[in-house]
Design a protein around this motif. Structure first.
Motif, PDB file in Angstrom:
ATOM      1  N   LYS A   1      -5.543  -8.045  -2.936  1.00 51.42           N
ATOM      2  CA  LYS A   1      -6.633  -7.806  -3.882  1.00 51.42           C
ATOM      3  C   LYS A   1      -6.211  -6.844  -4.986  1.00 51.42           C
ATOM      4  O   LYS A   1      -6.849  -6.786  -6.030  1.00 51.42           O
ATOM      5  CB  LYS A   1      -7.867  -7.280  -3.140  1.00 51.42           C
ATOM      6  CG  LYS A   1      -8.581  -8.380  -2.380  1.00 51.42           C
ATOM      7  CD  LYS A   1     -10.038  -8.059  -2.106  1.00 51.42           C
ATOM      8  CE  LYS A   1     -10.689  -9.213  -1.357  1.00 51.42           C
ATOM      9  NZ  LYS A   1     -11.941  -8.809  -0.705  1.00 51.42           N
ATOM     10  N   CYS A   2      -5.145  -6.090  -4.735  1.00 51.96           N
ATOM     11  CA  CYS A   2      -4.614  -5.230  -5.787  1.00 51.96           C
ATOM     12  C   CYS A   2      -3.482  -5.952  -6.522  1.00 51.96           C
ATOM     13  O   CYS A   2      -2.622  -5.313  -7.140  1.00 51.96           O
ATOM     14  CB  CYS A   2      -4.154  -3.907  -5.216  1.00 51.96           C
ATOM     15  SG  CYS A   2      -5.521  -2.898  -4.604  1.00 51.96           S
ATOM     16  N   GLY A   3      -3.465  -7.262  -6.402  1.00 51.14           N
ATOM     17  CA  GLY A   3      -2.533  -8.062  -7.188  1.00 51.14           C
ATOM     18  C   GLY A   3      -1.117  -8.126  -6.641  1.00 51.14           C
ATOM     19  O   GLY A   3      -0.197  -8.496  -7.362  1.00 51.14           O
ATOM     20  N   ARG A   4      -0.903  -7.744  -5.381  1.00 50.89           N
ATOM     21  CA  ARG A   4       0.461  -7.752  -4.835  1.00 50.89           C
ATOM     22  C   ARG A   4       0.563  -8.770  -3.711  1.00 50.89           C
ATOM     23  O   ARG A   4       0.675  -8.413  -2.529  1.00 50.89           O
ATOM     24  CB  ARG A   4       0.825  -6.363  -4.324  1.00 50.89           C
ATOM     25  CG  ARG A   4       0.929  -5.362  -5.453  1.00 50.89           C
ATOM     26  CD  ARG A   4       0.654  -3.963  -4.980  1.00 50.89           C
ATOM     27  NE  ARG A   4       0.102  -3.165  -6.065  1.00 50.89           N
ATOM     28  CZ  ARG A   4       0.828  -2.334  -6.807  1.00 50.89           C
ATOM     29  NH1 ARG A   4       2.100  -2.191  -6.578  1.00 50.89           N
ATOM     30  NH2 ARG A   4       0.265  -1.654  -7.794  1.00 50.89           N
ATOM     31  N   VAL A   5       0.499 -10.030  -4.095  1.00 53.14           N
ATOM     32  CA  VAL A   5       0.471 -11.105  -3.118  1.00 53.14           C
ATOM     33  C   VAL A   5       1.751 -11.141  -2.288  1.00 53.14           C
ATOM     34  O   VAL A   5       1.711 -11.288  -1.065  1.00 53.14           O
ATOM     35  CB  VAL A   5       0.265 -12.461  -3.828  1.00 53.14           C
ATOM     36  CG1 VAL A   5       0.236 -13.591  -2.826  1.00 53.14           C
ATOM     37  CG2 VAL A   5      -1.016 -12.428  -4.632  1.00 53.14           C
ATOM     38  N   ASP A   6       2.901 -10.971  -2.957  1.00 52.38           N
ATOM     39  CA  ASP A   6       4.165 -11.081  -2.227  1.00 52.38           C
ATOM     40  C   ASP A   6       4.334  -9.937  -1.230  1.00 52.38           C
ATOM     41  O   ASP A   6       4.879 -10.126  -0.149  1.00 52.38           O
ATOM     42  CB  ASP A   6       5.321 -11.148  -3.210  1.00 52.38           C
ATOM     43  CG  ASP A   6       5.231 -12.420  -4.041  1.00 52.38           C
ATOM     44  OD1 ASP A   6       5.019 -13.487  -3.445  1.00 52.38           O
ATOM     45  OD2 ASP A   6       5.322 -12.337  -5.280  1.00 52.38           O
ATOM     46  N   GLU A   7       3.825  -8.745  -1.624  1.00 56.16           N
ATOM     47  CA  GLU A   7       3.900  -7.629  -0.677  1.00 56.16           C
ATOM     48  C   GLU A   7       2.976  -7.871   0.515  1.00 56.16           C
ATOM     49  O   GLU A   7       3.308  -7.514   1.647  1.00 56.16           O
ATOM     50  CB  GLU A   7       3.536  -6.315  -1.371  1.00 56.16           C
ATOM     51  CG  GLU A   7       4.650  -5.820  -2.266  1.00 56.16           C
ATOM     52  CD  GLU A   7       4.264  -4.548  -3.014  1.00 56.16           C
ATOM     53  OE1 GLU A   7       3.891  -3.579  -2.336  1.00 56.16           O
ATOM     54  OE2 GLU A   7       4.328  -4.552  -4.250  1.00 56.16           O
ATOM     55  N   ALA A   8       1.828  -8.484   0.252  1.00 51.62           N
ATOM     56  CA  ALA A   8       0.914  -8.828   1.340  1.00 51.62           C
ATOM     57  C   ALA A   8       1.629  -9.748   2.325  1.00 51.62           C
ATOM     58  O   ALA A   8       1.556  -9.577   3.537  1.00 51.62           O
ATOM     59  CB  ALA A   8      -0.338  -9.500   0.791  1.00 51.62           C
ATOM     60  N   ARG A   9       2.357 -10.702   1.776  1.00 48.75           N
ATOM     61  CA  ARG A   9       3.088 -11.641   2.618  1.00 48.75           C
ATOM     62  C   ARG A   9       4.150 -10.923   3.442  1.00 48.75           C
ATOM     63  O   ARG A   9       4.401 -11.247   4.594  1.00 48.75           O
ATOM     64  CB  ARG A   9       3.729 -12.715   1.727  1.00 48.75           C
ATOM     65  CG  ARG A   9       4.621 -13.713   2.452  1.00 48.75           C
ATOM     66  CD  ARG A   9       3.782 -14.573   3.382  1.00 48.75           C
ATOM     67  NE  ARG A   9       4.598 -15.215   4.403  1.00 48.75           N
ATOM     68  CZ  ARG A   9       4.880 -16.514   4.395  1.00 48.75           C
ATOM     69  NH1 ARG A   9       4.402 -17.293   3.471  1.00 48.75           N
ATOM     70  NH2 ARG A   9       5.611 -17.035   5.360  1.00 48.75           N
ATOM     71  N   LYS A  10       4.774  -9.912   2.819  1.00 49.47           N
ATOM     72  CA  LYS A  10       5.801  -9.146   3.532  1.00 49.47           C
ATOM     73  C   LYS A  10       5.195  -8.409   4.723  1.00 49.47           C
ATOM     74  O   LYS A  10       5.783  -8.396   5.805  1.00 49.47           O
ATOM     75  CB  LYS A  10       6.450  -8.134   2.576  1.00 49.47           C
ATOM     76  CG  LYS A  10       7.903  -8.475   2.270  1.00 49.47           C
ATOM     77  CD  LYS A  10       8.513  -7.455   1.332  1.00 49.47           C
ATOM     78  CE  LYS A  10       9.185  -8.164   0.174  1.00 49.47           C
ATOM     79  NZ  LYS A  10       9.311  -7.305  -0.998  1.00 49.47           N
TER      80      LYS A  10
END
Length: 807
Positions: A350-359
DNA sequence: ATAGGGTTAG
């Protein structure tokens, strides 16, 4: 958990005396039993203890076996528990009760029931009945739970306080009227259980549950609940938290806070209830304030506190604070609970960090359904729909939420067909359809303007009793609006038992698209009168509504109060609507002034709105200026070339129009071909300009010719300014006479039964001559004709159009 | 062995 692990290790090392092995195991398992928390290491420990039993040739007696089964059940080892249980030749009632509870808690009510039914009457007891009654409740089958309660009484098993507590929980599933609460209250008094604390607690939670039903009077029911609470001779922790959470659930945070402040020793659970209540209401500041006070009171945030706070951070975009919570949970000795990880995934995306979420997800030792769904939502939320589908296909287990997220993800990204396909697959897989799934499917119908399919879904929604659903209702409003049935959109809104901001916005948008600007404004004002605070979407829709209806001053007014009164900063999209509003009305210099003075660099939508206004109001110079900006910003966009060529052609500057067309060719830009379609008897008929492909096109041309003579007699004059190339007048007239929207409408006139409304859809904006011609057709044929173009709806009736010639 | 309160995915 760490203590338990240490204890297990030492006892494993010390097991030298075979006679006491059983005792060692008993001790080890007891340690694990005390651990109520769900942790991945607990599972590993049971495995190692169990493995040790097998390798050492130890054959556990029933009480140890039962405990082993119990621990497996509580630590995601249901498969192993089942395996163990199934190999017991004659399981005792304790083992059966354990596995019944486990099956029910894991969502396998059928397996639980099977075990229960196979339990001989001679060994059954009250506890075993209690477990099965609760099992039914956990699986939302209140009726079965009550039936079993009656069966138990019939067979003379004495109900105890557990039984009453469970039965009340079951009744809470069914009861949704104030009447039922009163009856239950009486029944409890009659049973002589009215002085048992936990039974009264259960009764209070029935009141709470009923109070949150949309058709009940929540204030009255909560009053009864709080009366019960204050009249209790003595209250335990659960009594306090039940009433506090009751108020929280019923959106009365002030009342909840009052009770909370009256607690002598405030429990962590109560703090958590207050915090999550504030978070849900969007009161982030209060939630953080409570967190501070809780810490000053010497309580440590646990996983519940952290998940709530993280979710608040995610919604409010407080990324740094979220990171601090992450650091805090890492510092604590405890293993991080999976729900905290899940909330972190949500924070990141939700803070725009989709790839970090995936990590974060990839690094998890233990993932649950929510973890998978959170990542799926991340891809969908970011519009990365292809990755979302790949991820969805990889999911080891999909619940109805996963399907729903994927379906509405497709719908929101304009992939209506994929969405509907998936919805049908969901049905075929026998996955329980919830109201959200219907909402997704209905949204797809809105995208596709699939009127019949959407209506069928609406009917099924009513059949299943989902017609009071907020999400489905909101989807229906948008669907009916976008399918051209504005009356139905309004009816859905009026008959919904409760509406939210989204519902208001949806109906305002629908009215706006149909050109009912005055009604849209009236509704918006009514919303303000009801003290509902508009959001940025509300302003977007109401300004567009003003734009579609030519209500310039009104629109400007709303644009102004958005910031001055409601403290919402206008975004690019709001500016685009404002410029559109001014440009359509011919106030081109004002529009240009807004572009030049807006705080950010104007993007393509602003210039495009200006250019469209220049075309309508024949301002060549300004049009050229806007087009030049657009050529820089979006050189491949076909609309710019068309609009500019149109602007020149309307001014009779055919050479310049030709130059633009050549430029377009040189740049390799292709015009999106205009096409219109109409549905007749379940078949969609598509028409292109100057169509020759449709099998019945000759009949259409013949009838069009016939109509044109009649229309001419009534005063129709073809308006050839909409032709892009210069040619003989007669040719021009022919060129516009074959526009796709005319062909589709005429086809409808030929094919649809007398009196049926004609609904035609066009991908691009309707042409001016077609607009005029269809007005005449509606009069000549005495038909209602509705055309949805790329922009909005036109309702033609008796020679007039709802847009008032303003679009 | 069974009940009951607080969290996360739309």
């Amino acid at each position: 958990m760490k203590n338990a692990a240490a204890a297990v290790k030492t006892s494993l090392l010390n097991q030298s005396d075979t006679r006491t092995i059983a005792n060692f195991y008993a001790v080890q398992l007891q340690f694990l039993c005390r651990e109520k928390k769900y942790a991945s290491s607990a599972f590993a420990l049971v495995r190692s203890i169990h493995g040790n039993m097998i390798t050492s040739g130890f054959r556990p007696r029933s009480h140890i076996l039962n405990r082993l089964i119990d621990i497996y059940c509580k630590n995601s080892g249901l498969v192993y528990a089942k395996h163990l249980f199934d190999r017991i030749p004659q399981p005792d009632v304790v083992a059966r009760t354990t596995i019944i509870a486990a099956y029910s808690a894991s969502g396998y009510p059928k397996l639980a029931r099977e075990v229960f039914n196979k339990t001989p009457l001679s060994i059954r007891d009250t506890v075993c009945y209690n477990a099965m009654i609760t099992g039914y409740s956990h699986n939302n089958d209140g009726h079965a739970a009550i039936k079993l309660f009656l069966d138990m009484r019939w067979k003379s098993f004495p109900p105890d306080e557990y039984t009453y507590t469970s039965v009340l929980a079951a009744l809470a599933l069914i009861a949704d009227h104030e009447m039922h609460c009163g009856q239950l209250h009486c029944a409890v008094v009659k049973s002589g259980m009215a002085s048992v604390k936990c039974v009264v607690n259960a009764l209070i939670s029935v009141y709470v549950k009923c109070a949150s039903s949309p058709i009940a009077s929540s204030v009255v029911l909560m009053d009864s609940a709080s009366k019960l609470f204050y009249e209790m001779p003595e209250r335990d922790d659960l009594s306090w938290t039940t009433i506090i959470t009751g108020y929280v659930k019923n959106d009365d945070l002030d009342a909840a806070r009052k009770v909370f402040d009256g607690m002598d020793e405030k429990l962590l659970v109560a703090w958590n209830a207050m915090i999550s209540g504030y978070v849900h209401k969007g009161f982030i500041f209060e939630a953080l304030d409570m967190l501070r006070k809780m810490q000053s009171a010497g309580l440590k945030p646990d996983e519940f506190t952290c998940t709530s706070i993280l979710s608040a951070c995610a919604d409010a975009g407080l990324f740094l604070l979220g990171k601090q919570v992450h650091a805090y949970v890492r510092r604590t000795e405890e293993e991080i609970h999976v729900s905290v990880h899940n909330a972190l995934i949500t924070l990141y995306w939700k803070c725009g960090r989709v790839d970090e979420a995936r990590k974060v997800f990839d690094n998890l030792a233990f993932k649950d359904l929510v973890s998978w769904n959170a990542v799926l939502s991340a891809y969908v939320g970011a519009g990365r729909i292809n990755e979302a589908k790949l991820f969805f296909d990889e999911m080891p287990e999909k619940n109805s939420l996963a399907w729903t997220v994927m379906i509405s993800g497709f719908a929101q990204n304009g992939k209506g067909e994929e969405a509907l396909k998936l919805f049908n697959q969901m049905r075929l897989h026998g996955i329980e359809l919830c109201d959200y799934a219907f909402a997704g499917a209905i949204t797809s119908c809105a995208v596709l303007a699939a009127l019949e399919t959407g209506c069928q879904l609406h009917a099924q929604l009513i059949q299943r009793g989902f017609d009071s659903s907020l999400s489905a209702g909101n989807a229906l409003i948008t669907f009916y609006g976008r399918s051209g049935v504005i009356e139905a959109a309004r009816t859905v809104f009026l008959t919904m038992p409760c509406v939210d901001l989204v519902s208001w916005n949806a109906l305002i948008a629908a009215l706006g698209q149909h050109g009912y600007g005055a009604q849209a404004i009236e509704l918006f004002e009514q919303m303000l009168n009801e003290h509902i605070t508009p959001d940025r979407i509300s302003f977007l829709t109401v300004i567009s509504a003003c734009s579609h209806a030519g209500l310039v001053e009104r629109g400007r007014h709303y644009f102004n109060i958005m910031h001055s009164v409601y403290k919402i900063n206008p975004g690019e999209d709001h500016y685009a609507r404002l410029i559109d509003l001014l440009s359509r009305a011919g106030r081109l210099l004002e529009a240009k002034d807004v572009i030049q003075t807006m705080p950010t660099k104007p993007g393509a939508p602003m210039w495009e709105a200006l250019l469209a206004g220049c075309r309508t109001h024949r301002n060549v110079d300004l049009g050229v200026e806007a087009a030049e900006k657009l050529f820089e910003l979006t050189p491949q966009h076909d609309g710019t070339y068309i609009l500019l060529a149109n602007t020149f052609a309307a001014a009779g500057r055919w050479d310049d129009a030709a130059k633009v067309r050549k430029l377009m060719r040189d740049q390799g830009v292709k015009k999106e071909p205009g096409c219109s379609w109409i549905k007749v008897e379940n078949t969609v008929h598509v028409f292109l300009v100057d169509d020759t492909a449709h099998p019945e096109i000759q009949a259409v041309y013949n009838y069009l010719e016939e109509l044109r003579l009649k229309m001419r007699k009534m005063g129709y004059v073809p308006d050839t300014q909409y032709v892009l190339q210069d040619m003989e007048a007669e040719q021009k007239e022919y060129a516009i006479s074959t526009h796709s929207e005319k062909l589709a409408v005429v086809f409808g006139l030929l094919k649809l039964p007398r009196g049926a409304t004609i609904r035609v859809f066009k991908n691009l904006r309707i042409c001016g001559d077609c607009h005029n011609a269809i007005k005449f057709m509606s009069k000549v044929e005495a038909r209602e004709i509705i055309v949805r173009d790329g922009n909005r709806f036109h309702h033609f009736r008796d020679g007039e159009c709802s847009c008032g010639n303003y679009w």
